[in-house]
Scaffold this motif. Structure first.
Motif, PDB file in Angstrom:
ATOM      1  N   GLY A  75       0.819  -1.207   0.000  1.00 43.50           N
ATOM      2  CA  GLY A  75       0.000   0.000   0.000  1.00 43.50           C
ATOM      3  C   GLY A  75       0.852   1.255   0.000  1.00 43.50           C
ATOM      4  N   VAL A  76       1.919   1.247   0.780  1.00 44.03           N
ATOM      5  CA  VAL A  76       2.848   2.382   0.810  1.00 44.03           C
ATOM      6  C   VAL A  76       3.474   2.573  -0.566  1.00 44.03           C
ATOM      7  CG1 VAL A  76       5.066   3.175   1.739  1.00 44.03           C
ATOM      8  CG2 VAL A  76       3.335   2.220   3.279  1.00 44.03           C
ATOM      9  N   LYS A  77       3.917   1.469  -1.154  1.00 38.45           N
ATOM     10  CA  LYS A  77       4.585   1.540  -2.464  1.00 38.45           C
ATOM     11  C   LYS A  77       3.622   2.055  -3.533  1.00 38.45           C
ATOM     12  CE  LYS A  77       7.905  -1.086  -5.188  1.00 38.45           C
ATOM     13  NZ  LYS A  77       7.358  -0.652  -6.482  1.00 38.45           N
ATOM     14  N   ARG A  78       2.357   1.642  -3.466  1.00 37.49           N
ATOM     15  CA  ARG A  78       1.379   2.117  -4.457  1.00 37.49           C
ATOM     16  C   ARG A  78       1.240   3.634  -4.388  1.00 37.49           C
ATOM     17  NH1 ARG A  78      -1.238  -2.918  -3.720  1.00 37.49           N
ATOM     18  NH2 ARG A  78      -2.332  -2.192  -1.854  1.00 37.49           N
ATOM     19  N   TYR A  79       1.181   4.192  -3.172  1.00 39.57           N
ATOM     20  CA  TYR A  79       1.069   5.648  -3.042  1.00 39.57           C
ATOM     21  C   TYR A  79       2.329   6.351  -3.554  1.00 39.57           C
ATOM     22  CZ  TYR A  79      -3.324   5.828  -0.388  1.00 39.57           C
ATOM     23  OH  TYR A  79      -4.633   5.765  -0.002  1.00 39.57           O
ATOM     24  N   LEU A  80       3.492   5.823  -3.200  1.00 39.46           N
ATOM     25  CA  LEU A  80       4.743   6.433  -3.658  1.00 39.46           C
ATOM     26  C   LEU A  80       4.866   6.338  -5.177  1.00 39.46           C
ATOM     27  CD1 LEU A  80       7.195   5.235  -0.854  1.00 39.46           C
ATOM     28  CD2 LEU A  80       6.264   7.542  -1.165  1.00 39.46           C
ATOM     29  N   ASP A  81       4.499   5.181  -5.736  1.00 40.50           N
ATOM     30  CA  ASP A  81       4.559   5.002  -7.188  1.00 40.50           C
ATOM     31  C   ASP A  81       3.577   5.928  -7.903  1.00 40.50           C
ATOM     32  OD1 ASP A  81       6.515   3.098  -6.905  1.00 40.50           O
ATOM     33  OD2 ASP A  81       5.184   1.373  -7.223  1.00 40.50           O
ATOM     34  N   ALA A  82       2.479   6.272  -7.219  1.00 38.77           N
ATOM     35  CA  ALA A  82       1.472   7.177  -7.809  1.00 38.77           C
ATOM     36  C   ALA A  82       1.935   8.625  -7.770  1.00 38.77           C
ATOM     37  CB  ALA A  82       0.148   7.030  -7.082  1.00 38.77           C
ATOM     38  N   GLY A  83       3.042   8.884  -7.052  1.00 40.90           N
ATOM     39  CA  GLY A  83       3.586  10.234  -7.036  1.00 40.90           C
ATOM     40  C   GLY A  83       3.535  10.940  -5.694  1.00 40.90           C
ATOM     41  N   ALA A 104      10.212   3.051   7.501  1.00 38.91           N
ATOM     42  CA  ALA A 104      10.906   4.335   7.683  1.00 38.91           C
ATOM     43  C   ALA A 104      12.366   4.215   7.274  1.00 38.91           C
ATOM     44  CB  ALA A 104      10.797   4.788   9.133  1.00 38.91           C
ATOM     45  N   ALA A 105      12.956   3.036   7.512  1.00 34.88           N
ATOM     46  CA  ALA A 105      14.353   2.807   7.111  1.00 34.88           C
ATOM     47  C   ALA A 105      14.469   2.611   5.602  1.00 34.88           C
ATOM     48  CB  ALA A 105      14.901   1.577   7.840  1.00 34.88           C
ATOM     49  N   LYS A 106      13.475   1.952   5.010  1.00 33.96           N
ATOM     50  CA  LYS A 106      13.510   1.644   3.578  1.00 33.96           C
ATOM     51  C   LYS A 106      13.206   2.866   2.722  1.00 33.96           C
ATOM     52  CE  LYS A 106      11.981  -1.909   0.344  1.00 33.96           C
ATOM     53  NZ  LYS A 106      11.277  -3.195   0.222  1.00 33.96           N
ATOM     54  N   TYR A 107      12.313   3.737   3.231  1.00 34.43           N
ATOM     55  CA  TYR A 107      11.907   4.931   2.475  1.00 34.43           C
ATOM     56  C   TYR A 107      12.187   6.176   3.316  1.00 34.43           C
ATOM     57  CZ  TYR A 107       9.280   1.342  -0.081  1.00 34.43           C
ATOM     58  OH  TYR A 107       8.923   0.220  -0.789  1.00 34.43           O
ATOM     59  N   PRO A 108      13.467   6.517   3.504  1.00 37.50           N
ATOM     60  CA  PRO A 108      13.808   7.610   4.422  1.00 37.50           C
ATOM     61  C   PRO A 108      13.177   8.942   3.999  1.00 37.50           C
ATOM     62  CG  PRO A 108      15.741   6.897   3.168  1.00 37.50           C
ATOM     63  CD  PRO A 108      14.661   5.908   2.904  1.00 37.50           C
TER      64      PRO A 108
END
Length: 204
Positions: A75-83, A104-108
């Motif tokens: 779900g986090v990745k979908r939002y980040l990929d959406a911009g 938090a460590a993976k997506y600082p």
């Protein structure tokens, strides 16, 4: 495009049927940052409004933080990929703090905690479940988990358009290593000055 009174889906004011046009209006008014919540997602845990959020990110160029419906890493990745520039984790942050820490460590710099408080205690699942976790205690735990930003909402004032609870943010603003974004009922310009004087990082 809606406002809920105290987070109640039964007390909803509709402002428009185009989130994209509303976002463009904010940009035209000089906004650089946009706070977006998928309310359907917050309630049901599914990213119902992902297409709208992606369109806003693509077409406005605003810094977008988005919450609601991101209950796992996908779900986090979908939002980040959406911009999205930053993803707010609320229910997941409370129920799975170890996952919050690893994300938090993976997506600082791209993960924020959404801490929604009612009577000083944390509420989750779209504000429908009140926990026994004191909000300030939870906020103080975040920097050690690698989370540097928290959206702290005072539910009792949210959507009321009658002013915010400045005292709610006074202690939170003192937490070392944590940027507090105040949310809930902020209505008047003098409240922004008061929040700034308290050391609050931002306001919604």
């Amino acid at each position: 495009v809606v406002r809920l009174t105290e987070g109640d889906f039964g007390r909803m004011t509709v402002y428009g049927d185009s989130p994209l046009e509303t976002a463009k209006a904010f940009r035209a008014a000089g906004a650089t940052h946009l706070h977006l919540v998928d309310l359907d997602g917050a309630k049901d845990g599914a990213q119902v409004n992902l297409a709208s959020i992606g369109a806003i990110a693509r077409e406005t160029g605003l810094f977008i933080e988005v919450g609601g419906g991101a209950r796992d890493e996908d779900g986090v990745k979908r939002y980040l990929d959406a911009g999205a520039s930053r993803v707010i984790l609320g229910t997941m942050a409370v129920e799975r703090p170890e996952l919050l820490e690893s994300l938090a460590a993976k997506y600082p710099g791209k993960i924020a905690a959404g801490v929604d408080a009612k009577g000083g205690y944390v509420a989750i699942h779209g504000w429908r479940t009140l926990t026994d976790i004191p909000a300030l205690q939870f906020l103080r735990s975040l920097p050690s988990r690698g989370v540097g930003t928290a959206i702290y909402t005072d539910i009792s004032t949210d959507g009321m358009l009658s002013g915010t609870n400045l005292e709610a943010f006074q202690e939170a603003a003192k937490i070392e290593g944590l940027d507090i974004i105040a949310s809930g009922g902020i209505t008047f310009e003098h409240e922004l000055s008061a929040l700034k004087a308290l050391g609050v990082y931002g306001a919604i």
